[in-house]
Design a protein around this motif. Structure first.
Motif, short mmCIF file in Angstrom:
data_model
loop_
_atom_site.label_atom_id
_atom_site.label_comp_id
_atom_site.label_asym_id
_atom_site.label_seq_id
_atom_site.Cartn_x
_atom_site.Cartn_y
_atom_site.Cartn_z
N ILE A 221 -49.35 -24.59 6.94
CA ILE A 221 -48.10 -23.97 6.49
C ILE A 221 -47.20 -23.65 7.68
O ILE A 221 -45.97 -23.83 7.63
CB ILE A 221 -48.41 -22.71 5.66
N THR A 222 -47.81 -23.18 8.76
CA THR A 222 -47.03 -22.81 9.95
C THR A 222 -46.35 -24.02 10.58
O THR A 222 -45.31 -23.89 11.23
CB THR A 222 -47.93 -22.09 10.97
N GLN A 223 -46.91 -25.21 10.39
CA GLN A 223 -46.25 -26.40 10.90
C GLN A 223 -44.87 -26.58 10.25
O GLN A 223 -43.89 -26.90 10.94
CB GLN A 223 -47.12 -27.64 10.64
N SER A 224 -44.78 -26.35 8.95
CA SER A 224 -43.48 -26.47 8.28
C SER A 224 -42.49 -25.42 8.79
O SER A 224 -41.30 -25.70 8.94
CB SER A 224 -43.65 -26.33 6.76
N VAL A 225 -43.00 -24.23 9.08
CA VAL A 225 -42.14 -23.17 9.61
C VAL A 225 -41.61 -23.57 10.99
O VAL A 225 -40.41 -23.41 11.30
CB VAL A 225 -42.89 -21.83 9.69
N GLY A 226 -42.49 -24.10 11.84
CA GLY A 226 -42.07 -24.53 13.17
C GLY A 226 -41.06 -25.66 13.13
O GLY A 226 -40.07 -25.66 13.88
N LEU B 92 -46.62 -30.27 18.38
CA LEU B 92 -45.78 -30.37 17.20
C LEU B 92 -44.34 -30.01 17.52
O LEU B 92 -43.40 -30.71 17.12
CB LEU B 92 -46.31 -29.46 16.10
N LEU B 93 -44.14 -28.93 18.24
CA LEU B 93 -42.78 -28.47 18.54
C LEU B 93 -42.04 -29.48 19.41
O LEU B 93 -40.87 -29.80 19.15
CB LEU B 93 -42.82 -27.10 19.20
N LEU B 94 -42.70 -30.00 20.44
CA LEU B 94 -42.06 -30.99 21.30
C LEU B 94 -41.82 -32.29 20.53
O LEU B 94 -40.73 -32.88 20.63
CB LEU B 94 -42.93 -31.26 22.53
N PHE B 95 -42.80 -32.72 19.79
CA PHE B 95 -42.66 -33.94 19.00
C PHE B 95 -41.47 -33.84 18.04
O PHE B 95 -40.65 -34.76 17.93
CB PHE B 95 -43.94 -34.20 18.22
N THR B 96 -41.36 -32.70 17.36
CA THR B 96 -40.29 -32.51 16.38
C THR B 96 -38.92 -32.57 17.04
O THR B 96 -37.98 -33.18 16.51
CB THR B 96 -40.47 -31.17 15.66
N LEU B 97 -38.78 -31.93 18.19
CA LEU B 97 -37.50 -31.94 18.90
C LEU B 97 -37.10 -33.36 19.28
O LEU B 97 -35.97 -33.80 19.00
CB LEU B 97 -37.59 -31.07 20.15
N LEU B 98 -38.01 -34.09 19.94
CA LEU B 98 -37.70 -35.43 20.39
C LEU B 98 -37.47 -36.38 19.22
O LEU B 98 -36.55 -37.21 19.24
CB LEU B 98 -38.83 -35.96 21.29
N THR C 86 -36.46 -35.71 16.16
CA THR C 86 -35.22 -35.42 15.45
C THR C 86 -34.02 -36.02 16.16
O THR C 86 -33.14 -36.64 15.53
CB THR C 86 -35.03 -33.90 15.31
N LEU C 87 -33.97 -35.86 17.48
CA LEU C 87 -32.80 -36.31 18.23
C LEU C 87 -32.80 -37.81 18.50
O LEU C 87 -31.73 -38.44 18.49
CB LEU C 87 -32.73 -35.56 19.56
N PHE C 88 -33.97 -38.39 18.71
CA PHE C 88 -34.02 -39.79 19.13
C PHE C 88 -34.43 -40.77 18.04
O PHE C 88 -34.25 -41.98 18.20
CB PHE C 88 -34.95 -39.94 20.34
N ILE C 89 -34.98 -40.28 16.94
CA ILE C 89 -35.36 -41.17 15.84
C ILE C 89 -34.54 -40.87 14.59
O ILE C 89 -33.82 -41.73 14.09
CB ILE C 89 -36.87 -41.05 15.52
N TYR C 90 -34.62 -39.63 14.10
CA TYR C 90 -33.94 -39.32 12.85
C TYR C 90 -32.42 -39.46 12.97
O TYR C 90 -31.78 -40.13 12.15
CB TYR C 90 -34.29 -37.91 12.36
N ALA C 91 -31.84 -38.81 13.96
CA ALA C 91 -30.37 -38.80 14.06
C ALA C 91 -29.78 -40.21 14.20
O ALA C 91 -28.80 -40.53 13.50
CB ALA C 91 -29.92 -37.90 15.21
N PRO C 92 -30.33 -41.09 15.05
CA PRO C 92 -29.77 -42.45 15.12
C PRO C 92 -29.91 -43.22 13.80
O PRO C 92 -28.97 -43.90 13.38
CB PRO C 92 -30.57 -43.10 16.25
N THR D 223 -37.55 -34.10 6.88
CA THR D 223 -38.08 -35.41 7.29
C THR D 223 -39.24 -35.29 8.27
O THR D 223 -40.32 -35.84 8.01
CB THR D 223 -36.94 -36.29 7.84
N PRO D 224 -39.12 -34.61 9.41
CA PRO D 224 -40.30 -34.46 10.27
C PRO D 224 -41.37 -33.56 9.66
O PRO D 224 -42.55 -33.69 9.99
CB PRO D 224 -39.74 -33.87 11.56
N ALA D 225 -40.97 -32.64 8.75
CA ALA D 225 -41.98 -31.82 8.08
C ALA D 225 -42.90 -32.70 7.25
O ALA D 225 -44.11 -32.43 7.14
CB ALA D 225 -41.30 -30.77 7.21
N LEU D 226 -42.38 -33.77 6.66
CA LEU D 226 -43.21 -34.69 5.90
C LEU D 226 -44.25 -35.36 6.79
O LEU D 226 -45.38 -35.61 6.36
CB LEU D 226 -42.34 -35.76 5.23
N ILE D 227 -43.88 -35.64 8.03
CA ILE D 227 -44.80 -36.32 8.95
C ILE D 227 -46.05 -35.49 9.19
O ILE D 227 -47.14 -36.03 9.38
CB ILE D 227 -44.10 -36.61 10.30
N THR D 228 -45.93 -34.16 9.15
CA THR D 228 -47.07 -33.31 9.48
C THR D 228 -48.25 -33.55 8.55
O THR D 228 -49.40 -33.27 8.91
CB THR D 228 -46.69 -31.82 9.44
#
Length: 449
Positions: free
Chosen positions: A80-85, A177-183, A185-191, A160-165
């Motif tokens: 559950i905490t993964q979705s919060v993060g 998880l936090l680093l993965f989500t940041l990168l 979001t910016l380099f995969i999801y946004a483009p 979208t990244p929450a689904l990956i978890t």
């Protein structure tokens, strides 16, 4: 611009007419290339605000509880905490740069012209949401305040990244998880979001994705599969029982997802109109059809009907209808739902067992497979009786869009995993995994039954 809302202009009744010219508003700030001067559509704004709340509900608490009920007791809090993060990281990433990359209009950069960059990348003009004002709208929805458009799109970026978890549940380090989500979001999801919805080359080529079949579900599903294979299987996977701790939590989460998905799909009509109405009905029909088709296959194979199976079928139908909700009629929605239930069952149960990868909570089996099925069937079943811009829809164009999404998501996710492995590390220790992530990562645990 090629966001589906813009391509659907003939089908949207925003009630605002053409956006006012920038000079028509006293003291208005200069508009960027993607912006229009706001002429408020009150009904559409109210509906999109409601939809934003519904989509946010899908992640917290919907997906968190859906996933949390399916893991073992010792990992419920960690899951559950993964979705919060993810919520926290993506929200700030979208504010800082994600929206600008996804929906900005490109400028010249590194010797390349705006026309050369725009098919692939937005801009940096709206970092920290600079140049967004109370008077601006995104030209895709000129009757909606841009701040609301940003918020609505942000909820898509969050889930979208929450689904990956779900693919790496019970074995992933929280710092990773936090680093993965940041990168990611910016380099995969946004483009990819820009390619399909923000004026990029896939939308321009005619790829139809009403609410995120490729952008959200195939993208996250493929990334989840790469993560699952890269990390390897959980300790004891295939040799000892790994059973859901609390299917009732999963029921609550799935129910919230079902309700929230109305905002996801019907909200993507961008207005309170006839297209919104059919997208809403299609969403419910597909979910029901997939639940039944999953049930039939499960009864044939196992002679029993599991609660989690039925709930997984509902989500499979919701995933399948997502790219098609505003392009197909209700008969098409039922067909997509039936196909998604069967297809996602095959990938979640048979294919996973055959290939022996540990997609813990079937992120790929449901979201990847369901997104593929729905996107391809959109090309077959889209009809001009629902949306005039369904004209020319075909499976080949849809497959091309999916191929680009799969390739970019898979390669990009792999690179990000390597970066995380070399910095934060990826996987918890064997002893931590054996005892459970709740106490080791978060210092909390559910009370003993």
């Amino acid at each position: 611009m090629t966001r589906h809302w813009h391509r659907l202009a003939g089908g949207l009744a925003l009630g605002t007419g053409l956006a006012l010219a920038a000079g028509g508003i006293a003291n208005a700030a200069p508009l960027l290339g993607h912006q229009a001067a706001l002429e408020l559509d009150a009904a559409g704004t109210a509906w999109l605000g409601t939809s934003t709340a519904l989509v946010l509900l899908m992640t917290l608490p919907g997906l968190a509880l859906f996933y949390g009920g399916m893991v073992r007791r010792k990992n419920v809090i960690a899951t559950i905490t993964q979705s919060v993060g993810v919520f926290a990281v993506v929200t700030l990433a979208w504010f800082v740069a994600g929206y600008s990359i996804a929906f900005g209009s490109a400028n010249g950069l590194f010797g390349l012209s705006a026309e050369q960059i725009q098919p692939y990348f937005g801009s940096f003009d709206m970092l920290l949401l600079n140049n967004v004002t109370l008077q601006s709208a995104n030209s895709l929805l000129p009757g909606i305040p841009e701040f609301l458009f940003i918020s609505f799109q942000m909820t898509f970026a969050i889930i979208t990244p929450a689904l990956i978890t779900g693919a790496f549940a019970e074995r992933f380090k929280y710092s990773a998880l936090l680093l993965f989500t940041l990168l990611w979001t910016l380099f995969i999801y946004a483009p990819i979001c820009h390619w399909v919805w923000g004026g990029g080359f896939l939308g321009s080529a005619g790829v139809l994705d009403f609410a995120g079949g490729a952008v959200v579900h195939v993208n996250s599903g493929v990334a989840g599969l790469v993560c699952a294979i890269f990390l390897g299987r959980r300790k004891g996977y295939g040799t000892e029982p790994i059973t859901a701790h609390n299917p009732v939590l999963t029921l609550i989460g799935a129910s919230l997802l079902l309700v929230g998905w109305i905002g996801f799909n019907a909200g993507s009509a961008g207005a309170a109109n006839d297209l919104m109405a059919v997208a809403l009905l299609n969403t419910i029909l597909a979910a029901a059809a997939a639940a039944l088709s999953w049930k039939v296959i499960e009864v044939i194979e196992k002679k029993k009907i599991s609660l989690i199976g039925m709930l997984s079928g509902i989500v499979a139908g919701l995933v399948g209808i997502t790219p098609a909700a505003g392009f197909v009629d209700p008969k098409g929605a039922v067909i997509i739902g039936l196909a998604s239930g069967v297809g996602c069952y095959v990938f979640s149960i048979w294919i996973k067992k055959l290939l022996r990868y540990d997609d813990s909570l079937d992120a790929f089996g449901i979201h990847g497979a369901g997104g593929l099925i729905g996107a391809l069937l959109t090309g077959l079943l889209a009809t001009t009786t629902i949306n005039s811009l369904s004209e020319g829809a075909n499976i080949g164009t849809q497959a091309m869009g999916l191929a680009w999404t799969i390739a970019y998501s898979a390669v990009g996710t792999f690179i990000i995993l390597i970066i995380c492995k070399l910095t934060t590390g990826l996987r918890v220790s064997e002893s931590q995994e054996a005892e459970g992530l709740d106490t080791h990562l978060h210092g909390e645990a559910l009370e003993a039954p």
